[in-house]
Scaffold this motif. Structure first.
Motif: not given
Length: 316
Positions: A13-14, A37, A41
């Motif tokens: 993810g981020k 996720s 995203i």
């Protein structure tokens, strides 16, 4: 001139975004895989992959991991980087090539194995953490260490702040590794010292709950910071209500109260701790939302007035 190495990145993810951006800018990335996720995203990474002609695949669950080896064989990367990828890679995938898989663990190894080392180092009040690059094997966080890149933890640092700083540093660490792989015929590494190892499971409510009678002021503040924002604060009971404490500070004033007792309520809720200090609660989360202590007092004026009249209320 030697051909640029192709790197596949598996992420969660981020947290990996800055690393992906820098590796893509330096033209190392050939494919991106993301494990379980949120849809926003996933769609963002898929769109970026299409625009940059990267391979892309989403692995929504453990069952979908059965497709990974075929996908890797199609892409033929030189190396695979893992950044917070949520699934253990099976032997069938790892057999793609020895020392081809490198994980970037956001905590020092072998002392902080497990899925949430950022929470654990803050909860344990460590003065520093690390990003550990290590080769991968079929067990979580147990492969040979390439290096631990130390990072000092700042005073009062929360989970959110430290995560952002580690994400920034991760980008440079992964780029340095990519450049190292470009020019080195082999990467020095060493086995982990298992006498120093500890594996932390994913935190449960017992790990995030304040024990007023057993925890010192420093330990309580450390837990509150470690829970902000991922757990929306440290769990506690206040005036009979289950709450989460998001922001609090040490109040170095002695008291004659049993630990866990509210000493006073003003713009902060001041609670007695077992080491003869107090913590001053500033921001908390309740079923009605996130609020300051003043807002909490207005919503609970009857209970607060009752407390102020008797000047003592025990936290459970």
């Amino acid at each position: 001139m030697e051909k640029q190495k192709k790197i596949m990145v598996l992420c969660g993810g981020k947290f990996a975004f800055k690393s992906l951006q820098l590796l893509a800018y330096e033209k190392f990335i050939c494919a991106i895989g993301i494990g379980k996720s949120n849809i926003t995203i996933i769609e963002a990474l898929e769109r970026e992959s299409e625009e940059n002609n990267f391979g892309f695949k989403s692995f929504a669950n453990k069952k979908s991991m059965e497709e990974m080896r075929t996908w890797i064989d199609d892409i033929q990367p030189d190396y695979i980087f893992c950044i917070s990828f949520p699934f253990l890679l099976p032997e069938a995938v790892l057999s793609y090539g020895q020392d081809k898989f490198i994980n970037f663990h956001p905590g020092p190894l072998p002392q902080y194995r497990g899925p949430m080392p950022i929470f654990e180092v803050l909860k344990n009040n460590e003065p520093e953490t690390a990003i550990c690059a290590h080769f991968m094997n079929a067990k979580y966080d147990e492969g040979n260490i390439i290096f631990n890149d130390p990072i000092a933890i700042q005073t009062g640092e929360t989970y959110g702040k430290l995560t952002v700083r580690l994400s920034d540093r991760m980008a440079q660490v992964t780029l340095n590794m990519a450049n190292m792989l470009q020019f080195a015929s082999s990467i020095p590494n060493h086995p982990q010292d298992n006498t120093l190892s500890y594996y932390y499971e994913k935190p449960e409510i017992s790990d995030t709950y304040i024990n007023w009678k057993r925890m010192s002021t420093d330990e309580i503040i450390a837990l509150i910071n470690a829970c902000n924002p991922w757990n929306s604060g440290a769990d506690a009971t206040l005036l009979g209500e289950q709450i989460k404490i998001i922001i609090a500070s040490e109040l170095n004033e002695p008291h004659n109260n049993q630990s866990g007792t509210i000493v006073s309520i003003t713009d902060t809720i001041n609670v007695a701790c077992e080491d003869n200090k107090q913590i001053a609660i500033e921001i908390l989360s309740t079923e009605q939302g996130i609020m300051t202590v003043r807002q909490f007092a207005l919503l609970n004026s009857v209970m607060v007035n009752a407390f102020n009249n008797i000047y003592k209320q025990q936290l459970i």
